[in-house]
Design a protein around this motif. Sequence first.
Motif, mmCIF file in Angstrom:
data_model
loop_
_atom_site.group_PDB
_atom_site.id
_atom_site.type_symbol
_atom_site.label_atom_id
_atom_site.label_comp_id
_atom_site.label_asym_id
_atom_site.label_seq_id
_atom_site.Cartn_x
_atom_site.Cartn_y
_atom_site.Cartn_z
ATOM 1 N N MET A 42 -15.381 57.197 44.369
ATOM 2 C CA MET A 42 -16.321 56.271 44.501
ATOM 3 C C MET A 42 -17.256 56.887 43.409
ATOM 4 S SD MET A 42 -17.327 55.076 48.313
ATOM 5 C CE MET A 42 -18.851 54.305 47.683
ATOM 6 N N THR A 43 -17.939 56.342 42.411
ATOM 7 C CA THR A 43 -19.152 56.746 41.487
ATOM 8 C C THR A 43 -20.389 56.308 41.996
ATOM 9 O OG1 THR A 43 -17.252 56.852 39.650
ATOM 10 C CG2 THR A 43 -19.677 56.779 39.038
ATOM 11 N N ARG A 44 -21.320 57.175 42.072
ATOM 12 C CA ARG A 44 -22.645 56.934 42.274
ATOM 13 C C ARG A 44 -23.612 57.118 41.183
ATOM 14 N NH1 ARG A 44 -26.120 59.915 47.284
ATOM 15 N NH2 ARG A 44 -27.790 58.272 47.678
ATOM 16 N N ILE A 45 -24.349 55.956 40.913
ATOM 17 C CA ILE A 45 -25.108 55.996 39.706
ATOM 18 C C ILE A 45 -26.663 55.945 39.917
ATOM 19 C CG2 ILE A 45 -25.823 55.060 37.361
ATOM 20 C CD1 ILE A 45 -22.981 53.709 37.381
ATOM 21 N N LEU A 58 -20.621 47.759 44.141
ATOM 22 C CA LEU A 58 -20.133 46.854 43.186
ATOM 23 C C LEU A 58 -18.544 46.890 43.390
ATOM 24 C CD1 LEU A 58 -22.137 47.526 40.124
ATOM 25 C CD2 LEU A 58 -22.600 45.952 41.774
ATOM 26 N N LEU A 59 -17.865 45.832 43.510
ATOM 27 C CA LEU A 59 -16.464 45.957 43.829
ATOM 28 C C LEU A 59 -15.806 45.169 42.796
ATOM 29 C CD1 LEU A 59 -15.982 44.897 47.668
ATOM 30 C CD2 LEU A 59 -16.058 47.206 46.627
ATOM 31 N N HIS A 60 -14.782 46.086 41.943
ATOM 32 C CA HIS A 60 -14.063 45.394 40.816
ATOM 33 C C HIS A 60 -12.906 44.324 41.220
ATOM 34 C CE1 HIS A 60 -10.407 47.709 41.436
ATOM 35 N NE2 HIS A 60 -11.113 48.913 41.542
ATOM 36 N N ASN A 65 -11.210 48.697 37.088
ATOM 37 C CA ASN A 65 -11.525 49.661 37.496
ATOM 38 C C ASN A 65 -12.888 49.898 37.449
ATOM 39 O OD1 ASN A 65 -11.892 50.586 34.861
ATOM 40 N ND2 ASN A 65 -9.750 51.431 34.748
ATOM 41 N N ARG A 66 -13.649 51.018 37.481
ATOM 42 C CA ARG A 66 -15.141 51.145 37.546
ATOM 43 C C ARG A 66 -15.721 50.847 36.140
ATOM 44 N NH1 ARG A 66 -16.773 57.458 36.801
ATOM 45 N NH2 ARG A 66 -15.051 57.959 35.071
ATOM 46 N N ARG A 67 -15.007 51.014 35.040
ATOM 47 C CA ARG A 67 -15.458 50.556 33.755
ATOM 48 C C ARG A 67 -15.850 49.156 33.719
ATOM 49 N NH1 ARG A 67 -17.813 55.090 32.799
ATOM 50 N NH2 ARG A 67 -16.323 56.890 32.353
ATOM 51 N N PHE A 68 -15.271 48.318 34.574
ATOM 52 C CA PHE A 68 -15.731 46.957 34.798
ATOM 53 C C PHE A 68 -17.385 46.938 34.700
ATOM 54 C CE2 PHE A 68 -17.020 42.817 36.568
ATOM 55 C CZ PHE A 68 -16.362 41.722 35.502
ATOM 56 N N TRP A 69 -17.905 47.690 35.517
ATOM 57 C CA TRP A 69 -19.226 47.803 35.949
ATOM 58 C C TRP A 69 -20.284 48.820 34.889
ATOM 59 C CZ3 TRP A 69 -20.254 43.643 38.876
ATOM 60 C CH2 TRP A 69 -18.990 43.104 39.630
ATOM 61 N N TYR A 70 -19.299 49.873 34.475
ATOM 62 C CA TYR A 70 -20.257 51.221 33.914
ATOM 63 C C TYR A 70 -19.569 51.402 32.692
ATOM 64 C CZ TYR A 70 -21.693 56.051 33.976
ATOM 65 O OH TYR A 70 -22.091 57.180 34.001
ATOM 66 N N SER A 71 -19.645 51.339 31.736
ATOM 67 C CA SER A 71 -18.915 51.673 30.336
ATOM 68 C C SER A 71 -19.363 53.313 30.012
ATOM 69 C CB SER A 71 -19.298 50.909 29.163
ATOM 70 O OG SER A 71 -20.703 51.179 28.570
ATOM 71 N N GLU A 92 -13.355 52.468 43.451
ATOM 72 C CA GLU A 92 -12.128 52.032 42.822
ATOM 73 C C GLU A 92 -11.041 52.005 43.867
ATOM 74 O OE1 GLU A 92 -12.326 53.670 38.541
ATOM 75 O OE2 GLU A 92 -12.657 55.310 39.712
ATOM 76 N N MET A 93 -10.427 50.882 43.884
ATOM 77 C CA MET A 93 -9.316 50.575 44.854
ATOM 78 C C MET A 93 -8.179 51.446 44.683
ATOM 79 S SD MET A 93 -10.616 48.155 46.916
ATOM 80 C CE MET A 93 -12.071 49.298 46.816
ATOM 81 N N ARG A 94 -7.394 51.378 45.795
ATOM 82 C CA ARG A 94 -6.039 52.220 45.589
ATOM 83 C C ARG A 94 -5.343 52.232 44.609
ATOM 84 N NH1 ARG A 94 -3.575 51.097 51.901
ATOM 85 N NH2 ARG A 94 -5.685 51.134 52.781
#
Length: 324
Positions: A42-45, A58-60, A65-71, A92-94
Amino acid sequence: MQSSSQLFPVALLSAELRGDLTEDVYRLKPGNSPDSSVELAMTRIGCRDGARGVPVILLHGSFSNRRFWYSPRGIGLGPYLARAGFDVWIPEMRGHGLSPRNHHYDLNRVADYARFDLPAIARFVVEQSVQAPHWVGHSLGGITLAAALGGGYLESEQAASVALCGSQVSRTYWPLKLPPVEWSGRFLLRRMGGLSGSRLKRGPEDEPTGLALETLRWHGLFGRFGEKDNDWWAGLANVHTPVLAVASDGDRQDPAWACNKLLQQFGSEVREYLHLGRRQGFSEDFGHVDMLISKGAQREVWPLLRHSLEEGVLPASQAALAQA
């Protein structure tokens, strides 16, 4: 190493400054799944001033993965909301992104994400933020969120509101209603051993066979959105969490009518529908991905999502705010 949580083992993998933002990456080991090897990144911004506002998770979607929300350059809906004062969390899911593949990765299903992973994520965010989070899911992320709510796995105090973007389960694939076609699909999927995002040109991540087999069952002759002993679709009628559905005329994968049908199944008193497209006053008919990560989305859609998170409802003039 000391855990970052009193709930279950949580490791802080990194704490970095990214320009005007802070980035903390955690790895959760909830231990609530039959597969004890499951770990979730989990990334916290947040902003460098240290202020933490209302949490948003935010669920991709699939193959993502997380880069969909955060480049890597600090662009995306995640940083936008963080700069607006929200406490942003990106799981990020399994087997996706920084989350390692669990021992039984190929058997992973939405049912596992909804029953085990989302409740663990919610508990950790509530523990850290001391308030109920808002949830935003794109595509499969939104479907997983609907499954967790309809299945009764997420409690009311774990979801202040939900936004489902390009998410639906009602589009009919008529060939899959024919048992021989479904059987053939199952045989081929098992032979393939998973779905390659790069080979299928769908995204940077792969998806497990279990997820694809589960989808085949939903769309089969007697299929339904749920598990054998738990009808998620029927359960949505008992959900009273405020919900927003975002759909677009340009989305060929998850059509607007089907996204709206999922919204209408909720029993929530507050149900908002954001229909994107030129006919609705927007500059373009956003595609399935473009609705959230294009420059047009940054200009027209993100302010609407922010307003909905802040006020609980969409503005009276959606297009006017988008152009402001």
